[in-house]
Scaffold this active site. Structure first.
Site, mmCIF file in Angstrom:
data_model
loop_
_atom_site.group_PDB
_atom_site.id
_atom_site.type_symbol
_atom_site.label_atom_id
_atom_site.label_comp_id
_atom_site.label_asym_id
_atom_site.label_seq_id
_atom_site.Cartn_x
_atom_site.Cartn_y
_atom_site.Cartn_z
ATOM 1 N N TYR A 50 -14.149 13.962 21.610
ATOM 2 C CA TYR A 50 -12.793 13.523 21.269
ATOM 3 C C TYR A 50 -12.715 12.981 19.848
ATOM 4 C CZ TYR A 50 -8.075 12.930 22.972
ATOM 5 O OH TYR A 50 -6.727 13.069 23.170
ATOM 6 N N GLU A 89 0.817 -1.215 0.000
ATOM 7 C CA GLU A 89 0.000 0.000 0.000
ATOM 8 C C GLU A 89 0.857 1.273 0.000
ATOM 9 O OE1 GLU A 89 -2.923 -0.718 -0.625
ATOM 10 O OE2 GLU A 89 -3.940 -1.999 0.826
HETATM 11 O O1 LIG Z 1 -5.592 -5.293 3.161
HETATM 12 C C1 LIG Z 1 -4.462 -5.462 2.664
HETATM 13 O O2 LIG Z 1 -4.148 -6.452 1.977
HETATM 14 C C2 LIG Z 1 -3.399 -4.413 2.982
HETATM 15 O O3 LIG Z 1 -3.988 -3.143 2.989
HETATM 16 C C3 LIG Z 1 -2.887 -4.688 4.360
HETATM 17 O O4 LIG Z 1 -3.515 -4.279 5.316
HETATM 18 C C4 LIG Z 1 -1.659 -5.499 4.541
HETATM 19 O O5 LIG Z 1 -0.839 -5.464 3.392
HETATM 20 P P1 LIG Z 1 0.752 -5.363 3.537
HETATM 21 O O6 LIG Z 1 1.056 -4.101 4.287
HETATM 22 O O7 LIG Z 1 1.305 -5.363 2.151
HETATM 23 O O8 LIG Z 1 1.175 -6.561 4.341
HETATM 24 ZN ZN LIG Z 2 -5.542 -3.344 4.457
#
Ligand SMILES: O=C(O)[C@@H](O)C(=O)COP(=O)(O)O
Ligand SMILES: [Zn+2]
Length: 208
Positions: free
Chosen positions: A120, A74
Site C-alpha cells: 500500500y 507555505e
Molecule cells: O513548519 C512551518 O512553519 C509551516 O510549514 C507549517 O507547517 C505551518 O505554517 P502555516 O501554514 O503558515 O501556519
Molecule cells: Zn511545516
C-alpha cells in the site's frame, strides 16, 4: 476537480480528523485544494483541527490572495507541487512524528528513505520519496527544488521539517499522508532488524 463549497467542508472535516488522531498538533501543517477558479489553502497559524470553512483562504489562478484569512506561509510550497503535478487536486503538508523523524535522519538527495515494505505504501506514494535539503519554513528559495522533485514524485520529505503529499483528490492526499506516516513508523521499527523482508523490484513494478 473540487466544487468550492464541498471542498471547504471536506477540508475542515479532514483537517479535524487528522488533528484528532495526532497527525498534526498545534498549528502545524497546511493543506491546499485545487478549484476550477483558483485554490483553497489553510490560513497561516491555523489549527487543522479547528478550521472555519468560511475563513479558509482562497487564492486566484495567479496565486494572489482573494478572500478569507491570510494563507499559509507555505503558498510557494503548494504552488511548486500544484504546478508540477497537474493531476493533483490537493496537497497535504504535516509534521507527523514518524515521517518527520525519517526527514531528520535521511540524507538530502536520497530518493528512497523509506524502503518498500508494504504494497500500500508503494501504491499510495510510489517508487520514490525524494528528500529536499533543509530550508527555513516559508523560505521561497525552496520552490525550484520542490517543483523539480514533484515532477516525478507524488510525495517528498522536507529535511528536518516534514512530509508533503499530493493526491488526485483531497481525500486521496489525506489517505496517502496517513499511509506515509504508518510506513515511516514501520521503517523506524524495523531499522537495523536483519530479518526484515522488503518487496523486491518485480513486486514493486507489479504495483505501479
Ligand atoms: O513548519 C512551518 O512553519 C509551516 O510549514 C507549517 O507547517 C505551518 O505554517 P502555516 O501554514 O503558515 O501556519
Ligand atoms: Zn511545516
Amino acid at each position: 476537480m473540487h466544487d468550492e463549497r464541498e471542498a471547504r467542508l471536506l477540508l475542515a472535516m479532514l483537517g479535524r480528523s487528522l488533528f484528532e488522531r495526532g497527525y498534526s498538533v498545534g498549528s502545524a501543517g497546511n493543506i491546499s485544494v485545487r478549484l476550477p477558479d483558483g485554490y483553497l489553502m489553510t490560513p497561516t497559524n491555523s489549527c487543522l483541527g479547528r478550521l472555519d470553512p468560511e475563513r479558509i483562504s482562497k487564492l486566484a489562478p495567479d496565486w494572489s490572495h482573494l478572500s478569507g484569512d491570510k494563507p499559509t506561509k507555505e503558498v510557494f510550497l503548494h504552488r511548486a507541487f500544484l504546478t508540477a503535478r497537474t493531476d493533483a487536486g490537493a496537497i497535504v503538508h504535516l509534521h507527523s512524528t514518524y515521517a518527520t523523524a525519517i526527514a531528520c535522519l535521511a540524507v538530502p538527495g536520497d530518493d528512497a528513505p523509506i524502503p518498500p515494505l508494504t504494497p500500500y505504501f508503494v501504491m499510495r506514494i510510489g517508487r520514490t520519496l525524494p528528500v529536499i535539503p533543509y530550508y527555513r519554513p516559508g523560505d521561497a528559495a525552496m520552490e525550484p527544488a520542490v517543483h523539480k522533485a514533484a515532477l516525478t514524485a507524488k510525495a517528498l520529505l522536507l529535511a528536518n521539517h516534514g512530509p508533503v503529499v499530493s493526491g488526485k483528490t483531497l481525500t486521496d492526499a489525506v489517505h496517502a499522508a496517513e499511509e506515509l506516516e504508518e510506513s515511516a513508523k514501520l521503517a523506524l521499527l524495523l531499522r537495523g532488524v536483519p530479518e526484515t523482508r522488503r518487496l523486491n523490484a518485480a513486486q514493486v513494478d507489479e504495483l505501479l
